[in-house]
Motif scaffolding. Sequence first.
Motif, PDB file in Angstrom:
ATOM      1  N   ALA A  28       4.912   9.532  -3.042  1.00 49.61           N
ATOM      2  CA  ALA A  28       3.649   9.987  -3.612  1.00 49.61           C
ATOM      3  C   ALA A  28       3.015  11.095  -2.779  1.00 49.61           C
ATOM      4  N   VAL A  80       2.578   1.416  -4.197  1.00 50.10           N
ATOM      5  CA  VAL A  80       1.312   2.149  -4.248  1.00 50.10           C
ATOM      6  C   VAL A  80       1.511   3.599  -3.839  1.00 50.10           C
ATOM      7  N   ARG A  93       7.292  16.775  -9.448  1.00 52.61           N
ATOM      8  CA  ARG A  93       7.061  15.422  -9.944  1.00 52.61           C
ATOM      9  C   ARG A  93       7.502  15.253 -11.381  1.00 52.61           C
ATOM     10  N   TYR A 130       3.422  18.739  -6.911  1.00 55.08           N
ATOM     11  CA  TYR A 130       3.305  18.524  -8.358  1.00 55.08           C
ATOM     12  C   TYR A 130       4.428  19.187  -9.135  1.00 55.08           C
ATOM     13  N   ARG A 132      -6.431   4.538  -0.091  1.00 59.29           N
ATOM     14  CA  ARG A 132      -5.854   3.785  -1.204  1.00 59.29           C
ATOM     15  C   ARG A 132      -6.885   2.856  -1.799  1.00 59.29           C
ATOM     16  N   ASP A 153      -3.652   6.217  -4.867  1.00 60.08           N
ATOM     17  CA  ASP A 153      -3.382   6.747  -3.532  1.00 60.08           C
ATOM     18  C   ASP A 153      -3.808   8.213  -3.546  1.00 60.08           C
ATOM     19  N   ARG A 188      -4.488  11.738  -1.125  1.00 57.09           N
ATOM     20  CA  ARG A 188      -4.323  12.365   0.186  1.00 57.09           C
ATOM     21  C   ARG A 188      -4.451  13.879   0.075  1.00 57.09           C
ATOM     22  N   LEU A 191       4.388   7.660 -15.509  1.00 57.89           N
ATOM     23  CA  LEU A 191       3.122   7.063 -15.922  1.00 57.89           C
ATOM     24  C   LEU A 191       2.185   8.101 -16.536  1.00 57.89           C
ATOM     25  N   GLY A 210       3.255  -0.912   3.278  1.00 60.89           N
ATOM     26  CA  GLY A 210       2.200  -1.671   2.596  1.00 60.89           C
ATOM     27  C   GLY A 210       2.637  -2.209   1.243  1.00 60.89           C
ATOM     28  N   ASP A 225       6.497  12.275 -13.270  1.00 66.61           N
ATOM     29  CA  ASP A 225       5.740  11.025 -13.196  1.00 66.61           C
ATOM     30  C   ASP A 225       5.733  10.347 -14.565  1.00 66.61           C
ATOM     31  N   PRO A 274       5.654   6.836 -10.109  1.00 64.25           N
ATOM     32  CA  PRO A 274       6.413   5.970 -11.024  1.00 64.25           C
ATOM     33  C   PRO A 274       7.601   6.696 -11.672  1.00 64.25           C
ATOM     34  N   GLY A 302      -0.315  -4.353   0.022  1.00 65.89           N
ATOM     35  CA  GLY A 302      -1.176  -3.247  -0.399  1.00 65.89           C
ATOM     36  C   GLY A 302      -1.857  -2.550   0.770  1.00 65.89           C
ATOM     37  N   SER A 322      -3.180   0.842  -8.866  1.00 66.35           N
ATOM     38  CA  SER A 322      -3.377   1.323  -7.501  1.00 66.35           C
ATOM     39  C   SER A 322      -3.647   2.823  -7.562  1.00 66.35           C
ATOM     40  N   ALA A 339      -3.011  12.948  -5.889  1.00 64.86           N
ATOM     41  CA  ALA A 339      -3.470  11.622  -6.317  1.00 64.86           C
ATOM     42  C   ALA A 339      -2.383  10.971  -7.151  1.00 64.86           C
ATOM     43  N   THR A 340      -2.076   9.719  -6.834  1.00 67.16           N
ATOM     44  CA  THR A 340      -0.986   9.029  -7.515  1.00 67.16           C
ATOM     45  C   THR A 340      -1.386   7.620  -7.905  1.00 67.16           C
ATOM     46  N   VAL A 341      -1.127   7.257  -9.151  1.00 68.65           N
ATOM     47  CA  VAL A 341      -1.190   5.858  -9.561  1.00 68.65           C
ATOM     48  C   VAL A 341       0.255   5.365  -9.582  1.00 68.65           C
TER      49      VAL A 341
END
Lengths: 423, 423
Positions: free
Chosen positions: A236, A281, A244, A241, B224, B293, B295, A248, B136, A246, A285, B140, B291, B269-271
Amino acid sequence: MSVPAAPGDATRAAAERLLRRCDELAAVSASPDGIERVHLSAEHARVNAVAAGWLREAGLATWQDAAGNQWGRLEGAEPGLPALVLGSHLDTVPDAGRYDGILGVVTAIEVAARLAPHRAQLPFAVEVVAFGDEEGTRFGTALLGSRAVAGTWLDGWWDVADAAGTTLREASTAFGLDPAAIADAARRPEDLVGYLELHIEQGPHLEAAGRALGVVTSIAGARRFAGRVVGEARHAGGTPYAKRRDALVGAGQVVVALERLAVETGGIATVGRLQAHPGGVNVVPGLVEFSLDVRAEHDATRDDLVARIEAYARETCAARGLGFELQETHRAPGVYCDAGLTESVVAGIAATGDDDPVQLFSRAGHDAMAVAAITPVAMLFVRCEDGISHHPAEAVTLDDVGLGLDALEAAVRDLARRRSAAR
Amino acid sequence: MSVPAAPGDATRAAAERLLRRCDELAAVSASPDGIERVHLSAEHARVNAVAAGWLREAGLATWQDAAGNQWGRLEGAEPGLPALVLGSHLDTVPDAGRYDGILGVVTAIEVAARLAPHRAQLPFAVEVVAFGDEEGTRFGTALLGSRAVAGTWLDGWWDVADAAGTTLREASTAFGLDPAAIADAARRPEDLVGYLELHIEQGPHLEAAGRALGVVTSIAGARRFAGRVVGEARHAGGTPYAKRRDALVGAGQVVVALERLAVETGGIATVGRLQAHPGGVNVVPGLVEFSLDVRAEHDATRDDLVARIEAYARETCAARGLGFELQETHRAPGVYCDAGLTESVVAGIAATGDDDPVQLFSRAGHDAMAVAAITPVAMLFVRCEDGISHHPAEAVTLDDVGLGLDALEAAVRDLARRRSAAR
């Protein structure tokens, strides 16, 4: 038209018993925090046993069939007559309410108990069935119980697995059933008069119309799919980008678009189950698995909506370098209720005081859809609070339950009169 | 500037051993289909034992600390000197690659083995650490291993539960650790010289630059969150759109918006985890748990992105009658690598032939972030294929692994020279 304020005292006492029985069944749950009772579970076995006890108490002979459905039979004027079947299902969705399906079963048992002293006047046997799988919660394939009874069982279902990887074959065997005997659950059309199902509306229309009961004209046929969006799982943080894929984000776009597509076509589309994998996390995905349920009043509308969803999802996912797969797991054609049986339902409701009952189509699927393959079906809806269903807040009133009970009994008596007169 | 084509034969042989060791550790997995090794699991215990064997073989004294981290120590010129710590982590994300963290641990062990015959010239002890939780994945909360070592453990963590409901306290006890002794895992700053970590880049920048190795200037600090969108579970068929409060549609809008918000701010940003509840195929989702995340290179950018996401999500969900909750589960400040230690890393890479190594910041979090609270840290990145990480396709070349090994050893020798000269 006159709409009754309330049922009589005897009926209110019976309705209290029905609500207590719904509470008793609600306590049989796989979850301590809510109601969850899925096909071929320990909870399924327990509620079958409880229902069998009530059926015997009502004077019915009982058996569990090869698909795990619980039955009871009250012979009519003579043994071996074709049967009018009353019933619904005892399985639930996760975190369910206590009336969806259940109310139809306990009311059917009560009607049989009321008819038992008068069986000599009945030109048919009365059977009660409690189907073991209507919702499809465990295996994704709905109406397993009623499709076994209708003889429309598909052999491919045996290898469908639940979330824990247990196949339907394994679960059936563990439940004490013999998969090889599944055909024994099928009923012959000539042994049946018809099927009458009482069910909560699961929608807000009766409440809006100020009526306790309604007559179902048809049942919308749902199509269900298992969908997958396939991308690439990556770190992540480290993945820019531009690199990616992704899954999700692609799935999110599809979920958000459903509402617009459904409203455009006049259908209904729902993603009820969705999970991102691998589920770290800090991992983009790489795969999303989801369920898709599509329905509409007319099958053509429904199929048009499915096609639009698929086209949108393919295009959107392709633009993101994502794969999109949609596999049909269930398809029920829309079913029209039988005109003759429905006349008896109308007469039944009229006997409670509402002589021009609301007619509505069912947006939800019901066991009656499957049973319609072998015998005429009709349905009676009972008003529920705010249309809420598939939720712990599902609620009915004592009066409405009493009116539903009286109407169902009166519908059976009306049918018996017609059949006797026609002899 | 000269960039070497390949390391020497002895180093190539050592690199082959390192790759074999990565393969051996990859075989220790909770999943038959991929690599998954989470904190305080049976797999954690097994890889600790394997690493301890390699450490002893290299001539190091070994112990497992109160947090489940595996250690080895090579005394320097005299016993009891402060230690330079080399290491990384052995835990993984679900369906992981075989080098993230692992390569840093096996390389550290090899460097210690190379230094062992020359320990009399070392002005510090050399320790190797294999942290038990960096990712984690299970609880988490990331960096549990290194935060115990840094003495920045928070008591509230003990009650955090994994997906099965097992708390960190219970898991620690089951692993054979004493939660009451957690403070024993903390190291004193005066006993340490610094911390050097070799890690795969987990991004595509070294590959794009055509370099095997890079120097890390700083590590972006992730925040997170555990998020929830709260709607109302209802029947998928019976509920008209006007009455739906579909939590998944709201969550879908948030997921789709993340990319735009992240690109606008320059953050990431990642879910990674998302699940709809109750999860019935014919039930409108009443709750979505996910979740988040976030950064960025600078903490201020990251915090700005968090604020924008939260504002967007609240507004979007409110417009749909949905609740939105965001609870912070982890916050690591960005960490700058120590200038002095980093000079040794630059010298180490220069010794392999690249005398002007690429400098880059780490978008991924690392154990070094936690260890920085008690001792200077520096990091060395090894190129990985296409920047792929947190995925089975994670790949490094034999040559790059050899160059990383040589550079890490040379960095330690450079630091030893400086420290000896400064005496």
